[in-house]
Design a protein around this motif. Structure first.
Motif, short mmCIF file in Angstrom:
data_model
loop_
_atom_site.label_atom_id
_atom_site.label_comp_id
_atom_site.label_asym_id
_atom_site.label_seq_id
_atom_site.Cartn_x
_atom_site.Cartn_y
_atom_site.Cartn_z
N VAL A 160 0.85 -1.19 0.00
CA VAL A 160 0.00 0.00 0.00
C VAL A 160 0.89 1.24 0.00
N ILE A 161 0.59 2.16 -0.93
CA ILE A 161 1.30 3.44 -1.04
C ILE A 161 0.26 4.55 -1.00
N ALA A 162 0.55 5.61 -0.26
CA ALA A 162 -0.30 6.80 -0.26
C ALA A 162 0.46 7.93 -0.94
N PHE A 163 -0.28 8.86 -1.58
CA PHE A 163 0.40 9.98 -2.21
C PHE A 163 -0.42 11.26 -2.05
N GLY A 164 0.31 12.34 -1.79
CA GLY A 164 -0.22 13.69 -1.84
C GLY A 164 0.76 14.45 -2.71
N THR A 165 1.57 15.31 -2.07
CA THR A 165 2.68 15.92 -2.79
C THR A 165 3.80 14.92 -3.00
N GLU A 166 3.97 13.97 -2.02
CA GLU A 166 5.00 12.95 -2.09
C GLU A 166 4.37 11.58 -1.95
N GLY A 167 5.11 10.56 -2.40
CA GLY A 167 4.66 9.18 -2.19
C GLY A 167 5.10 8.70 -0.82
N LEU A 168 4.27 7.84 -0.19
CA LEU A 168 4.54 7.36 1.16
C LEU A 168 4.30 5.86 1.23
N ASP A 169 5.32 5.13 1.67
CA ASP A 169 5.23 3.69 1.89
C ASP A 169 4.40 3.44 3.14
N VAL A 170 3.20 2.92 2.99
CA VAL A 170 2.31 2.67 4.13
C VAL A 170 2.53 1.29 4.72
N SER A 171 2.71 0.28 3.86
CA SER A 171 2.74 -1.11 4.31
C SER A 171 4.14 -1.63 4.62
N GLY A 172 5.19 -0.84 4.30
CA GLY A 172 6.54 -1.36 4.48
C GLY A 172 6.91 -2.34 3.40
N GLY A 173 6.50 -2.05 2.17
CA GLY A 173 6.80 -2.94 1.05
C GLY A 173 5.66 -3.93 0.82
N LEU A 174 5.92 -4.94 0.00
CA LEU A 174 4.92 -5.96 -0.31
C LEU A 174 4.77 -6.92 0.85
N VAL A 175 3.53 -7.27 1.17
CA VAL A 175 3.21 -8.11 2.32
C VAL A 175 2.50 -9.37 1.83
N TYR A 176 2.93 -10.52 2.32
CA TYR A 176 2.33 -11.80 1.93
C TYR A 176 0.92 -11.91 2.52
N MET A 177 -0.06 -12.21 1.65
CA MET A 177 -1.46 -12.22 2.08
C MET A 177 -1.94 -13.59 2.55
N GLY A 178 -1.05 -14.57 2.59
CA GLY A 178 -1.47 -15.88 3.05
C GLY A 178 -1.61 -15.98 4.55
N VAL A 179 -1.20 -14.95 5.29
CA VAL A 179 -1.31 -14.93 6.75
C VAL A 179 -2.43 -13.98 7.14
N PRO A 180 -3.48 -14.44 7.82
CA PRO A 180 -4.59 -13.55 8.17
C PRO A 180 -4.17 -12.31 8.93
N SER A 181 -3.17 -12.43 9.79
CA SER A 181 -2.73 -11.26 10.56
C SER A 181 -2.18 -10.16 9.65
N ASN A 182 -1.59 -10.57 8.50
CA ASN A 182 -1.09 -9.56 7.56
C ASN A 182 -2.24 -8.80 6.91
N ILE A 183 -3.32 -9.52 6.59
CA ILE A 183 -4.49 -8.86 6.01
C ILE A 183 -5.07 -7.87 7.00
N ASN A 184 -5.20 -8.29 8.26
CA ASN A 184 -5.75 -7.40 9.29
C ASN A 184 -4.86 -6.18 9.47
N ARG A 185 -3.53 -6.40 9.43
CA ARG A 185 -2.61 -5.28 9.61
C ARG A 185 -2.74 -4.28 8.46
N LEU A 186 -2.87 -4.77 7.23
CA LEU A 186 -3.03 -3.87 6.10
C LEU A 186 -4.32 -3.06 6.22
N GLU A 187 -5.40 -3.71 6.66
CA GLU A 187 -6.67 -2.99 6.85
C GLU A 187 -6.51 -1.89 7.89
N GLU A 188 -5.82 -2.20 8.99
CA GLU A 188 -5.61 -1.19 10.04
C GLU A 188 -4.77 -0.04 9.51
N GLN A 189 -3.71 -0.37 8.76
CA GLN A 189 -2.85 0.69 8.22
C GLN A 189 -3.61 1.58 7.24
#
Length: 820
Positions: free
Chosen positions: A405-434
């Protein structure tokens, strides 16, 4: 939209309407009564205090700053005058207060939460190593939510320092290979040489010299304990460039317990897997499921469904859900060959016994517009909502994917800390929270190109399906050409672009002909355009993945084993290599974690939790088989560690559940130890520290007692024979700059500077960031009062004019009568 501060005042409408109806029925003038009712109704609405929410931008040339100066023990390595000099340059131009942190602990998070008021900004002069109180990352998120921007200033490193500590489990199994890590950190980044000596119970077992260039190095070590009870591992380091010796010695205590009891249900007692289990555990082997008392785990080796009764399967379900482990090993009589599909046993397992549909090989980047316009035009929540909807609705398509997940306004911002493996439910929950926690940017430029540049970096080395999903209000006119350039480069590299356009009132989303810039962009680069209205959610459909070649030409002697999740407890210390020649065809269930795959994407080792227990499915055989030998290489050399690590994960705590069982981790000087005592036998618990001081216990559950104890000085102590080490204060462990500090600061809207950069740029940035989007309540009461007054005056004037006209007509009639 009109809001009311005191909506309860609207109840006054009831007597107004009732009185009006009553007077009309009594014969009062209908027009006059209705006019008075409307006037009173307008006054009642005014009493309810109507208001509108208006957004505006506020700014200050003299922002209020709080400078938090970290002067704790770990900062002895850095230039001492950084905070003082920076305060002098800031205070001369804007209101600045100083807060000093001292002592042998650093509570940066607590300080940020305490001083983040929303109308100020915070400057951290620190190494960023917070070791007490509020988590630093959560504190920065809190500051961002309140509207306080936090900056960090990195002082110059003056001297180097080296620290050492040991990471590993506390409870160890007798005669099993125990693996732990020695972690060496240095404050600088120049090459150093050092010698490490390791002792077990005062006996030297290792002495070796190492070279290190990075700021951290992990040294894996293995050792086998051959006697039960308490043992101590001591590691010391002698470095060529080291400031202080306090963090050069570390004590690690372990408690060695007997081999845990497990039961293996098998007809094949001579298999390579059975050899591993017999060597490492107290193993009972039988052809039937027998008494499970005191067994930590059960292994079902190639058992068909007909070999287990429904009562035995129910017994297994109760056994696992109460906190034990189950390992189901494949073969030519199990899973798809053993009629597991739709059976009660399959309900326990993390897999279905049917062929899997290959879902791997997809990398997806969500690029989210969080510019100020999304807040001003009310689309911010819809953009985040659509992003979460894509994650959840397409979860089956993304289950084997990597998502960032990347957010952008004037600059781009790494929200997720790079690509995250979605096979782990906790990773999905963490992405939703972020995603949910992303606040609108305070800058007005919508620079889609900056978000796409980060996505381009992430996908540069990607394989398989590469997708970028832009979710935006479409106001990209200002940076259209730059965005087109990066988007073209992405599509040329094989990346598929999706643009979800959340429509708004922003004029910058359309060209002069009324065409959406988002659609024009997608048409130019061959992407897909999805327009959605506010509060709607996109129905985004991914392309079908190209299935791997599974025809008969595959050489099944070369089905290479791959660690799919290398960070799991089971796989993180296993150097897996080799092939299998056969497998059971299974499909992982939602929520299961795939750890090992074949090179064609077939699951080999899949795990999940069941109740309080754990279950592992191995969809290949025990290494011997009958007519088929599918996986002989899995049980040879380093690969055999996969079996032991899987069983250790299933066993969990290998402590025997009898008598009194004490659990306590090692601690740091100044940090109290947390003790847990479980009584499996009747009796009144009593424990002592170093045979001199009784420890008061508190009953916290059935047969469970806990205590918090200040153990004492650095060294090894004993609580009724159970060892616990006290090491140097935690403040001395992490030396140098926290490598995550800059990322955390930037992710929450701040910047990181050197001292000279801060003196030149920080005040300018603080002034820019003092521009905030403020929502104010603007009262609309006066308009209702004026409307009531105008209506009343109009009614009075009209009535008076009518009376004057009637009087003139009457006078005219009187005059005409007199003349007659």
């Amino acid at each position: 939209m009109l809001n009311l501060q005191q909506p309860e005042m609207l109840w006054l409408m009831v007597p107004v309407i009732a009185a009006g109806i009553y007077l009309i029925r009594k014969g009062a003038k209908k027009g006059l009564i209705i006019s008075r009712m409307v006037v009173l109704a307008l006054l009642v609405i005014a009493l309810a205090s109507p208001y509108n929410v208006v957004s505006k931008i506020s700014s200050s040339e003299n922002p209020d700053l709080v400078l938090i100066s970290d002067e704790t023990a770990s900062m002895e390595l850095f230039e001492k005058q950084t905070a003082t000099e920076l305060y002098g340059s800031l205070a001369a131009n804007t209101p600045t207060n100083v807060v000093k942190l001292t002592g042998e602990s650093t509570a940066l998070g607590d300080a940020i939460v305490q001083y983040a008021r929303g109308d100020n900004q915070i400057v951290l002069v620190s190494d960023g190593n917070s070791n007490k109180g509020q988590d630093l990352g959560k504190a920065l998120e809190f500051a961002k939510e309140t509207g306080t921007t936090v900056y960090s200033v990195i002082p110059e490193l003056q001297v180097n320092d080296v620290s050492l500590y040991i990471s590993g489990e506390k409870t160890v199994v007798l005669n099993n290979e125990y693996q732990f890590d020695i972690i060496v950190q240095q404050a600088g980044d120049t090459p150093i040489a050092y010698q490490i000596e390791m002792y077990v119970d005062d006996q030297l077992v290792r002495s070796r010299t190492y070279d290190q260039e990075d700021d951290s190095r992990t040294i894996p070590v293995t050792y086998t304990f051959t006697s039960l009870g308490a043992h101590t591992i001591t590691a010391s380091i002698t470095a060529s460039d080291d400031r202080q010796p306090i963090n050069n010695v570390f004590y690690k205590t372990v408690y060695v317990v007997p081999k845990p009891k497990i039961q293996v249900v098998t007809d094949d007692t001579g298999s390579p897997m059975a050899d591993v289990l017999l060597n490492l555990y107290e193993t009972s082997i039988s052809t039937q499921l027998t008494d499970l008392d005191n067994k930590k785990a059960v292994v079902l080796d190639n058992r068909g469904i007909g070999s287990l009764s429904e009562a035995e399967i129910q017994n297994l379900q109760d056994y696992v859900s109460s906190g034990n482990g189950l390992y189901v090993v494949g073969g030519d009589s199990s899973y798809d060959y053993g009629n597991y599909l739709n059976s009660s046993l399959e309900g326990l397992l993390p897999v279905y016994s049917k062929a899997t549909e290959w879902k791997g090989g997809r990398n997806v980047v969500l690029v989210l517009d969080v510019s100020m316009s999304t807040s001003a035009h009310g689309t911010h929540g819809d953009i985040l909502g659509n992003a979460i909807h894509v994650l959840t609705k397409n979860n089956e398509n993304l289950r084997g994917a990597n998502v960032g997940v990347i957010a952008f306004g004037t600059e781009g911002l790494d929200v997720s800390g790079g690509l995250v493996y979605m096979g782990v439910p906790s990773n999905i929950n963490r992405l939703e929270e972020q995603i949910s926690s992303i606040a609108p940017a305070i800058t007005s430029t919508t620079s889609l190109d900056q978000g796409l540049v980060i996505a381009q970096e992430w996908l540069a080395e990607g394989e398989g399906e590469l997708d970028v999903i832009v979710i935006s209000d479409g106001g990209i006119e200002q940076k259209y050409e730059e965005s087109l350039k990066v988007a073209s480069e992405l599509t040329d590299a094989g990346v598929k672009l999706y643009y979800v356009h959340v429509k708004s009132s922003a004029p910058s989303q359309y060209d002069k002909s009324g065409n959406a810039f988002a659609k024009i962009l997608m048409d130019e680069v061959g992407g897909l355009y999805f327009p959605v209205e506010k509060e709607d959610r996109v129905n985004l459909v991914f392309d079908e993945m190209e299935q791997p070649d599974t025809n008969e030409s595959i050489d099944y002697s070369a089905l290479t084993l791959i660690k799919y999740n290398p960070t799991h407890f089971i796989t993180r210390n296993v150097n897996l290599s080799g092939n299998i020649t056969g497998y059971n065809d299974v499909t992982p269930k939602p929520g299961a974690d795939r750890l090992i795959l074949t090179s064609t994407g077939k699951p080999v080792l899949t795990v999940w939790r069941y109740g309080l227990g754990r279950v592992a499915s191995l969809s290949t055989d025990n290494g011997k088989g009958y007519d088929n030998m599918w996986s002989t290489q899995m049980y040879s050399g380093n690969n055999s560690k996969l079996t032991s690590s899987t069983m250790n994960w299933l066993v969990g705590n290998p402590q025997v559940e009898e008598g009194a069982v004490l659990e306590a981790e090692d601690t740091w000087f100044g940090t109290p130890a947390q003790l847990k005592l479980t009584m499996y036998d009747e009796g009144i618990p009593a424990i002592t520290l170093d045979d001199t001081r009784s420890i008061d216990l508190s009953l916290t559950g059935k047969d469970t007692y806990e205590a918090t104890v200040d153990v004492g000085q650095v060294g090894v102590h004993y609580i009724s024979g159970y060892p616990i080490a006290v090491n140097y204060a935690l403040e001395y462990r992490d030396v140098g700059i926290n490598p995550d500090l800059e990322m955390m600061i930037k992710a929450n809207g701040g910047e990181t500077y050197t001292k000279s950069e801060a003196q030149a740029l920080l005040l300018r940035d603080a002034r820019e960031n003092s521009q905030k989007l403020i929502k104010e309540n603007v009262s609309q009461k006066i308009y209702f009062i004026l409307a009531a007054l105008i209506l009343f005056l109009l009614e009075v004037i009209i009535r008076r004019l009518k009376e004057i006209r009637d009087m003139k007509e009457q006078e005219k009639r009187i005059q005409e009568g007199a003349e007659a």
